[in-house]
Scaffold this motif. Structure first.
Motif, PDB file in Angstrom:
ATOM      1  N   GLY A 232       0.814  -1.206   0.000  1.00 45.12           N
ATOM      2  CA  GLY A 232       0.000   0.000   0.000  1.00 45.12           C
ATOM      3  C   GLY A 232       0.853   1.264   0.000  1.00 45.12           C
ATOM      4  N   LEU A 233       0.222   2.389  -0.282  1.00 49.00           N
ATOM      5  CA  LEU A 233       0.928   3.668  -0.355  1.00 49.00           C
ATOM      6  C   LEU A 233       1.170   4.205   1.056  1.00 49.00           C
ATOM      7  CD1 LEU A 233      -1.119   5.219  -3.301  1.00 49.00           C
ATOM      8  CD2 LEU A 233       1.238   4.377  -3.408  1.00 49.00           C
ATOM      9  N   ILE A 234       2.256   3.774   1.658  1.00 45.03           N
ATOM     10  CA  ILE A 234       2.551   4.153   3.041  1.00 45.03           C
ATOM     11  C   ILE A 234       3.228   5.527   3.089  1.00 45.03           C
ATOM     12  CG2 ILE A 234       3.660   3.473   5.189  1.00 45.03           C
ATOM     13  CD1 ILE A 234       1.448   1.566   4.160  1.00 45.03           C
ATOM     14  N   VAL A 317       1.034   0.094   8.885  1.00 45.70           N
ATOM     15  CA  VAL A 317       0.108   1.237   8.916  1.00 45.70           C
ATOM     16  C   VAL A 317      -0.139   1.739  10.333  1.00 45.70           C
ATOM     17  CG1 VAL A 317      -1.027   0.519   6.787  1.00 45.70           C
ATOM     18  CG2 VAL A 317      -1.947  -0.243   8.981  1.00 45.70           C
ATOM     19  N   GLY A 318       0.505   1.100  11.323  1.00 43.15           N
ATOM     20  CA  GLY A 318       0.437   1.626  12.680  1.00 43.15           C
ATOM     21  C   GLY A 318      -0.474   0.908  13.639  1.00 43.15           C
ATOM     22  N   GLU A 397       9.798   0.160  -2.845  1.00 46.09           N
ATOM     23  CA  GLU A 397       8.801  -0.038  -3.898  1.00 46.09           C
ATOM     24  C   GLU A 397       7.496  -0.625  -3.364  1.00 46.09           C
ATOM     25  OE1 GLU A 397      10.522  -0.670  -8.175  1.00 46.09           O
ATOM     26  OE2 GLU A 397      11.394  -2.198  -6.874  1.00 46.09           O
ATOM     27  N   THR A 398       7.588  -1.496  -2.356  1.00 46.73           N
ATOM     28  CA  THR A 398       6.373  -2.134  -1.852  1.00 46.73           C
ATOM     29  C   THR A 398       5.608  -1.265  -0.851  1.00 46.73           C
ATOM     30  OG1 THR A 398       7.666  -3.277  -0.146  1.00 46.73           O
ATOM     31  CG2 THR A 398       7.201  -4.492  -2.184  1.00 46.73           C
ATOM     32  N   THR A 399       6.223  -0.164  -0.389  1.00 49.91           N
ATOM     33  CA  THR A 399       5.532   0.740   0.548  1.00 49.91           C
ATOM     34  C   THR A 399       5.468   2.178   0.031  1.00 49.91           C
ATOM     35  OG1 THR A 399       7.570   1.275   1.769  1.00 49.91           O
ATOM     36  CG2 THR A 399       6.307  -0.649   2.519  1.00 49.91           C
TER      37      THR A 399
END
Length: 446
Positions: A232-234, A317-318, A397-399
């Motif tokens: 995801g777009l972290i 994501v926390g 790339e994955t975050t």
């Protein structure tokens, strides 16, 4: 007129004989053209195969999740029996399909043509795919990325055999790198993994093949799966002053834990201690016991099953997670890996790293939670595979956390250095020795 004479003179040189010679050298019937066609077709097939395998793996994981929720205690019986059955079947019918798949591709580079009949044959990777899915269906702590590398190399070998062109080790590297890129949707990570791990040395021709294969396989996989970011777009980031403290700690802790995992793996694969000798003398029983460990952890925690993707993403994501998650997932992944059944360690290692980052969050409570977890992932992953550049790029790339790259580089290189003190030999290189061509042929005949 004098200025036009060279082009006119050159034009006159293009005789029918020269055209025929050019067609023989680069036309549809030439080796060069067929080689390029084999790579093109192979890369497209890799992208499709990686997509299908990913979807099937996700479905298998979901099926097991529903099963474990509905029948909470059943995995204590089912998972050990499945582990034992998979190891028996693998040793009996597909011995070259065991483990990750990356060591097989490394070993195959010694004799690529011969490897297409064993290490990277279609029969071997078909068994690899089916057995890995069965392992996921039983709750094993395995990933699909390593098997995708072996499958991708086999596809490249097949297209070259069909088109009748020589197969080089560089082509297997290109296929394996394309598999990593398609599995994670991380083209740069695929390229760096090829240079750091699969290829023994940097070669321009190898890199050009890798780039072409990655680009094509990545576009095909992205067309089929959509443009997505793995976790995801972290977009995590961290102030430089904080990073100067957190990154070294993440590197040291990740390097120690990752190096420990690699050392235990190599000890069980190549060691001569009593435990290793006992496990090799009774592989099916040992696999059942490993399955019991995995089942006990899974039933007791409810979190350590499968790849660990969901838990890792939650921590990134926390979302608060139990502090024991990292050590528990470490044990589940180690028990699965040493059992001898097919399956990779990429995704589970990222999940263990997230657990380590979650532990560090309890120390650095005032630091950005997502950034701390990602640094833990980078440190542990770099400690396991000893490929720091790949670790950084794959997490960026994955975050989509490119703003965290400098701290990630610091953590990765520190982890790589610390890991060497714990385990001198790189994990995949050490495991590849067990698939040396002579041993591989002997294992395949058993």
């Amino acid at each position: 007129m004098a200025d036009q004479s060279p082009p006119l003179q050159a034009f006159r040189k293009w005789t029918p004989a020269r055209y025929r010679a050019l067609l023989r050298a680069q036309g549809p019937g030439s080796v060069k053209f067929r080689t390029r066609l084999a790579i093109l077709i192979g890369a497209v097939a890799i992208g499709l195969a990686a997509t299908v395998f990913a979807e099937a793996s996700d479905m298998a994981g979901e099926m097991f999740h529903h099963f474990s929720v509905r029948y909470h205690w059943a995995p204590l019986v089912v998972t050990p029996l499945l582990f034992a059955g998979l190891v028996w079947f693998t040793r009996r019918f597909a011995p070259l399909a065991r483990g990750s798949g990356i060591p097989q591709v490394m070993a195959a580079q010694a004799d690529p043509e011969r490897a297409t009949g064993g290490l990277v044959s279609i029969r071997t990777v078909a068994a690899k795919a089916g057995l890995t899915l069965a392992a996921v269906l039983g709750g094993a702590s395995v990933g699909r990325e390593g098997p995708t590398v072996q499958i991708a190399a086999a596809i490249m070998g097949l297209t070259h055999r069909i088109l009748g062109v020589p197969l080089r080790g560089a082509v297997l590297i290109a296929g394996g790198a394309a598999g990593v890129a398609a599995a994670f949707n991380t083209p740069l990570a695929g390229l760096l993994f090829a240079i750091e791990e699969l290829a023994s040395a940097y070669e321009q021709k190898v890199t050009l093949l890798v780039i072409a294969a990655i680009a094509i396989a990545g576009m095909v996989a992205q067309s089929a799966q959509g443009d997505y970011v793995y976790f995801g777009l972290i977009g995590a980031h961290m102030p430089i002053v904080t990073a100067l403290i957190v990154a070294p700690v993440a590197g040291i802790v990740g390097g120690l834990a990752g190096g420990g995992f690699a050392r235990l793996m190599l000890m069980m694969a190549t060691g001569t201690n009593r435990v290793t000798q006992w496990s090799k003398a009774r592989p099916v029983l040992f696999a059942g016991l490993c399955g019991l460990v995995v089942a006990g952890l899974g039933v007791g925690t409810g979190l350590t099953w499968g790849t660990g993707y969901g838990a890792a993403r939650a921590m990134i994501v926390g979302v608060d997670a139990p502090l024991w998650y990292g050590p528990a997932k470490f044990l589940a992944t180690l028990a699965t890996a040493v059992a001898g059944l097919p399956g990779g360690i990429f995704a589970p290692s990222l999940s263990v790293g997230a657990g380590i980052g979650n532990l560090l969050r309890s120390i650095f409570v005032d630091s950005p939670a997502s950034a701390v977890v990602i640094l833990g992932m980078v440190g542990y992953f770099a400690g396991v595979v000893r490929a720091p550049l790949t670790a950084v790029i794959i997490l960026s790339e994955t975050t989509a956390s490119r703003g965290l790259m400098l701290p990630m580089f610091a953590a990765a290189f520190i982890a790589d250095g610390v890991s060497q003190f714990v385990c001198r030999e790189k994990l995949y290189h050490g495991l590849s020795h067990t698939f040396a061509m002579g041993r591989a042929d002997e294992g395949a005949r058993r």
